[in-house]
Design a protein around this motif. Structure first.
Motif, PDB file in Angstrom:
ATOM      1  N   GLY A  62       0.785  -1.233   0.000  1.00 44.05           N
ATOM      2  CA  GLY A  62       0.000   0.000   0.000  1.00 44.05           C
ATOM      3  C   GLY A  62       0.812   1.275   0.000  1.00 44.05           C
ATOM      4  O   GLY A  62       0.271   2.348  -0.252  1.00 44.05           O
ATOM      5  N   GLY A  63       2.116   1.192   0.293  1.00 44.61           N
ATOM      6  CA  GLY A  63       2.916   2.408   0.318  1.00 44.61           C
ATOM      7  C   GLY A  63       2.369   3.405   1.316  1.00 44.61           C
ATOM      8  O   GLY A  63       2.001   3.059   2.440  1.00 44.61           O
ATOM      9  N   ILE A  64       2.252   4.654   0.918  1.00 44.42           N
ATOM     10  CA  ILE A  64       1.705   5.674   1.814  1.00 44.42           C
ATOM     11  C   ILE A  64       0.190   5.532   1.947  1.00 44.42           C
ATOM     12  O   ILE A  64      -0.437   6.165   2.791  1.00 44.42           O
ATOM     13  N   SER A  65      -0.414   4.662   1.133  1.00 49.36           N
ATOM     14  CA  SER A  65      -1.848   4.368   1.249  1.00 49.36           C
ATOM     15  C   SER A  65      -2.107   3.100   2.052  1.00 49.36           C
ATOM     16  O   SER A  65      -3.216   2.568   2.027  1.00 49.36           O
ATOM     17  N   ARG A  66      -1.110   2.616   2.765  1.00 48.95           N
ATOM     18  CA  ARG A  66      -1.299   1.396   3.560  1.00 48.95           C
ATOM     19  C   ARG A  66      -2.084   1.718   4.836  1.00 48.95           C
ATOM     20  O   ARG A  66      -2.227   2.874   5.230  1.00 48.95           O
ATOM     21  N   THR A  67      -2.577   0.670   5.472  1.00 47.18           N
ATOM     22  CA  THR A  67      -3.247   0.794   6.758  1.00 47.18           C
ATOM     23  C   THR A  67      -2.462   0.014   7.795  1.00 47.18           C
ATOM     24  O   THR A  67      -2.277  -1.189   7.660  1.00 47.18           O
ATOM     25  N   GLU A  68      -1.976   0.718   8.801  1.00 45.74           N
ATOM     26  CA  GLU A  68      -1.243   0.100   9.895  1.00 45.74           C
ATOM     27  C   GLU A  68      -2.232  -0.308  10.989  1.00 45.74           C
ATOM     28  O   GLU A  68      -3.416   0.059  10.955  1.00 45.74           O
ATOM     29  N   SER A  69      -1.757  -1.068  11.975  1.00 44.37           N
ATOM     30  CA  SER A  69      -2.659  -1.513  13.036  1.00 44.37           C
ATOM     31  C   SER A  69      -1.937  -1.601  14.368  1.00 44.37           C
ATOM     32  O   SER A  69      -0.704  -1.687  14.424  1.00 44.37           O
ATOM     33  N   LEU A  70      -2.723  -1.570  15.420  1.00 40.62           N
ATOM     34  CA  LEU A  70      -2.220  -1.717  16.786  1.00 40.62           C
ATOM     35  C   LEU A  70      -3.318  -2.379  17.607  1.00 40.62           C
ATOM     36  O   LEU A  70      -4.350  -1.766  17.882  1.00 40.62           O
ATOM     37  N   GLU A  71      -3.128  -3.662  17.923  1.00 39.67           N
ATOM     38  CA  GLU A  71      -4.073  -4.400  18.770  1.00 39.67           C
ATOM     39  C   GLU A  71      -5.512  -4.248  18.289  1.00 39.67           C
ATOM     40  O   GLU A  71      -6.431  -3.991  19.074  1.00 39.67           O
ATOM     41  N   GLY A  72      -5.709  -4.392  16.991  1.00 41.86           N
ATOM     42  CA  GLY A  72      -7.050  -4.342  16.407  1.00 41.86           C
ATOM     43  C   GLY A  72      -7.473  -2.974  15.925  1.00 41.86           C
ATOM     44  O   GLY A  72      -8.459  -2.856  15.187  1.00 41.86           O
ATOM     45  N   TYR A  73      -6.788  -1.918  16.330  1.00 45.49           N
ATOM     46  CA  TYR A  73      -7.078  -0.567  15.842  1.00 45.49           C
ATOM     47  C   TYR A  73      -6.351  -0.379  14.518  1.00 45.49           C
ATOM     48  O   TYR A  73      -5.154  -0.642  14.404  1.00 45.49           O
ATOM     49  N   ARG A  74      -7.078   0.067  13.503  1.00 48.16           N
ATOM     50  CA  ARG A  74      -6.483   0.272  12.181  1.00 48.16           C
ATOM     51  C   ARG A  74      -6.450   1.767  11.888  1.00 48.16           C
ATOM     52  O   ARG A  74      -7.381   2.496  12.232  1.00 48.16           O
ATOM     53  N   PHE A  75      -5.375   2.212  11.249  1.00 44.37           N
ATOM     54  CA  PHE A  75      -5.274   3.637  10.964  1.00 44.37           C
ATOM     55  C   PHE A  75      -4.517   3.891   9.673  1.00 44.37           C
ATOM     56  O   PHE A  75      -3.626   3.170   9.276  1.00 44.37           O
ATOM     57  N   ASP A  76      -4.947   4.965   9.039  1.00 42.77           N
ATOM     58  CA  ASP A  76      -4.458   5.405   7.748  1.00 42.77           C
ATOM     59  C   ASP A  76      -3.150   6.173   7.930  1.00 42.77           C
ATOM     60  O   ASP A  76      -2.953   6.846   8.940  1.00 42.77           O
ATOM     61  N   ILE A  77      -2.259   6.092   6.945  1.00 44.68           N
ATOM     62  CA  ILE A  77      -1.064   6.930   6.928  1.00 44.68           C
ATOM     63  C   ILE A  77      -1.420   8.181   6.132  1.00 44.68           C
ATOM     64  O   ILE A  77      -1.154   8.297   4.938  1.00 44.68           O
ATOM     65  N   GLY A  78      -2.073   9.128   6.788  1.00 45.75           N
ATOM     66  CA  GLY A  78      -2.635  10.273   6.085  1.00 45.75           C
ATOM     67  C   GLY A  78      -4.042   9.941   5.622  1.00 45.75           C
ATOM     68  O   GLY A  78      -4.456   8.787   5.597  1.00 45.75           O
ATOM     69  N   GLY A  79      -4.800  10.956   5.245  1.00 45.31           N
ATOM     70  CA  GLY A  79      -6.179  10.736   4.820  1.00 45.31           C
ATOM     71  C   GLY A  79      -6.254  10.359   3.351  1.00 45.31           C
ATOM     72  O   GLY A  79      -5.578  10.955   2.514  1.00 45.31           O
ATOM     73  N   HIS A  80      -7.076   9.368   3.014  1.00 44.78           N
ATOM     74  CA  HIS A  80      -7.188   8.924   1.625  1.00 44.78           C
ATOM     75  C   HIS A  80      -8.658   8.756   1.247  1.00 44.78           C
ATOM     76  O   HIS A  80      -9.256   7.706   1.452  1.00 44.78           O
ATOM     77  N   ARG A  81      -9.218   9.813   0.695  1.00 44.79           N
ATOM     78  CA  ARG A  81     -10.572   9.705   0.150  1.00 44.79           C
ATOM     79  C   ARG A  81     -10.520   8.958  -1.181  1.00 44.79           C
ATOM     80  O   ARG A  81      -9.613   9.163  -1.972  1.00 44.79           O
TER      81      ARG A  81
END
Length: 532
Positions: A62-81
């Motif tokens: 995903g590069g800069i459009s990947r989604t990282e996670s932490l113990e089930g919480y998922r988050f965007d690397i910057g906003g991607h509409r």
């Protein structure tokens, strides 16, 4: 390991269309972001049986459009509409995601001088916040610059001032642009504003806020989004590639691009040194060619989406001196995000907030506002504090604990959450997030492009592969065209204009069905690729 090339510099050759794929050919993609994965997906969809390999330096696609996670919480690397006017891109999103594509209502605001301004602009909100006196000054300033504009629009400052007036530029563009880029807006080329703001004007923003309905990208009110974040799109694309016989290799860094003249013969890879956040290292400046021994990857055609500076540094034998010198002038802005899990649910309703005050944070995401499924516990919230920085500066080198404390403190200072409510945090550092449009970039890019155009089996795509600050749909479009070039079409990837993605009168022109590609295309004969 090859010896250094001591022959005279190779002159730039006329741009060519890459040789068409033959059965059993192997195509290698450098980079597993939106561009690399889109090219691989398109090839396997249109030419089943092609041997496709995607090499990704990180442990996630995903590069800069990947989604990282932490113990089930998922988050965007910057906003991607997920919004586009390119039907091919829209079709691929829906084809891959299917029912996982959700519709999201946009809410974004600007925090400036202790007040929240609705964005897109709403006249009553803006008037109440900024006051009648200052509103009149803004309108008079706009009138002044419409009557006597800058005659040349070389810089960001000149471009914006001509369209919004000096007073509005001072309030909402100057300080935030400096925070994002770390350099005065007077030193940023107008190209960046023309790409990112495009056909938005103050009058159009006001009319949209009154009448509703809009097709300017900056002002859209709803958009599509993957249920589990943008990385879900690329995780599912990677799975589809492997289902069709392709290979997606993670934690695999390309360190050497072997060439014979103007033909790439193979790549050398090595496992990515997994630092905090899994960020890949960069080829040292004093080792522009051969890298330590690694795994050799052969192929007939190559599609690159790594940054152009890194690509030129990796060449073996090295690129000509003037090309290496030009590549070193290409600059990038880095970025990090501190994700905070709060014990409080929904501290604010926005998808994201632009922060124009003197705190260090530049933008704040609320991931539940993008998709509730990104937050596993409804009694908590997940907030992304985004910081623009340079690799090696005080922010970049601050410890994760220090960044957590800074982000929590600034969140509370802005009145958007309690520092004591932070229960978890994760820091992600993203090098080369944004290509910089400074005063040197156009000339330097021209030299690098002129040399790369001479390769017969290497194409370069995507944000960093073209050194163009585009959105992911434009990166995907350049990759679609690169794949189609290998199937006999003829597109100049450098001329895939961002305007095509958002232009109101844009339409797709399909080649005549009866047309049969000749052995040598017209753009090869003329020595240049056809414009996209």
């Amino acid at each position: 390991m090859s010896e250094r090339d001591t022959s005279p510099p190779t002159p730039a050759l006329p741009a060519q269309t890459p040789a068409r794929l033959a059965p059993g050919d192997r195509v290698v993609m450098i980079g597993g972001g939106p561009a690399g994965l889109t090219a691989a997906y398109e090839l396997l969809k249109r030419r089943p049986g092609t041997r496709v390999t995607v090499l990704e330096a990180l442990g996630l696609v995903g590069g800069i459009s990947r989604t990282e996670s932490l113990e089930g919480y998922r988050f965007d690397i910057g906003g991607h509409r997920f919004f586009t006017k390119v039907p091919e891109v829209e079709a691929m999103w829906h084809e891959v995601l299917g029912a996982e594509f959700i519709r999201v209502k946009r809410l974004s605001r600007i925090f400036y001088r202790g007040k929240f301004y609705d964005y897109p602009l709403k006249p009553l909100n803006a008037l109440r916040n900024i006051g009648l006196y200052e509103t009149v000054r803004i309108l008079l300033s706009l009138l002044k610059w419409k009557v006597r504009p800058y005659r040349q629009e070389d810089t960001f400052t000149q471009w914006v001032t001509n369209r919004f007036g000096g007073r509005l530029y001072m309030h909402f563009f100057h300080s935030y642009t400096q925070k994002v880029w770390g350099t005065p807006p007077q030193q940023i080329r107008a190209d960046w504003a023309a790409q990112r703001i495009q056909n938005l004007t103050l009058w159009k923003a006001i009319m949209v806020s009154i009448k509703g309905g809009n097709d300017t990208r900056s002002l859209i009110e709803t958009f599509n989004y993957p249920r589990l974040g943008p990385g879900q799109m690329w995780e599912m694309t990677a799975a589809a590639i492997e289902d069709r016989g392709g290979t997606v290799a993670l934690n695999t860094q390309v360190v050497t691009v072997r060439r014979e003249g103007m033909r790439v013969t193979g790549l050398v890879t090595r496992p990515t040194p997994l630092q905090d956040g899994g960020q890949p290292g960069e080829q040292p400046e004093d080792q522009p060619g051969p890298a330590p021994a690694g795994v050799e990857i052969a192929g007939e055609s190559f599609i690159n989406s790594m940054d152009l500076r890194g690509l030129v540094r990796a060449m073996d034998p090295p690129a000509p001196p003037e090309v290496r010198a030009a590549a070193e002038k290409l600059r990038y802005r880095d970025f990090l995000i501190v994700t905070l899990v709060l014990a409080d649910p929904d501290p604010f309703p926005d998808n994201w907030i632009y922060v124009h005050t003197r705190v260090k944070v530049g933008r704040i995401q609320n991931f539940r506002a993008w998709s509730a499924d990104m937050v596993p516990d409804p009694g908590t919230s997940s907030i992304g504090m985004e910081y623009f920085c340079q690799e090696g500066d005080d922010l970049w080198t601050m410890s994760d604990e220090g960044l957590r404390d800074l982000a929590a403190r600034e969140l509370e200072e802005l009145g958007l959450g309690r520092a004591e409510a932070v229960v978890k945090a994760k820091v992600i550092r993203q090098p080369k997030a944004y290509p910089v449009y400074d005063t040197d970039y156009q000339e330097a890019l021209g030299v690098v492009r002129g040399w790369l155009d001479g390769f017969e089996n290497l194409q370069t795509v995507g944000r960093n592969g073209l050194h163009r600050y585009n959105n992911q749909d434009h990166s995907m479009l350049s990759a679609l065209y690169a794949a189609r070039n290998l199937m006999g079409e003829c597109h100049d990837l450098w001329e895939v204009n961002v305007e095509r993605s958002y232009h109101e009168e844009f339409e797709v022109k399909e080649p005549p069905r009866s047309a049969k590609p000749a052995k040598t295309t017209s753009c090869e004969q003329s020595g240049s690729k056809a414009s996209a």
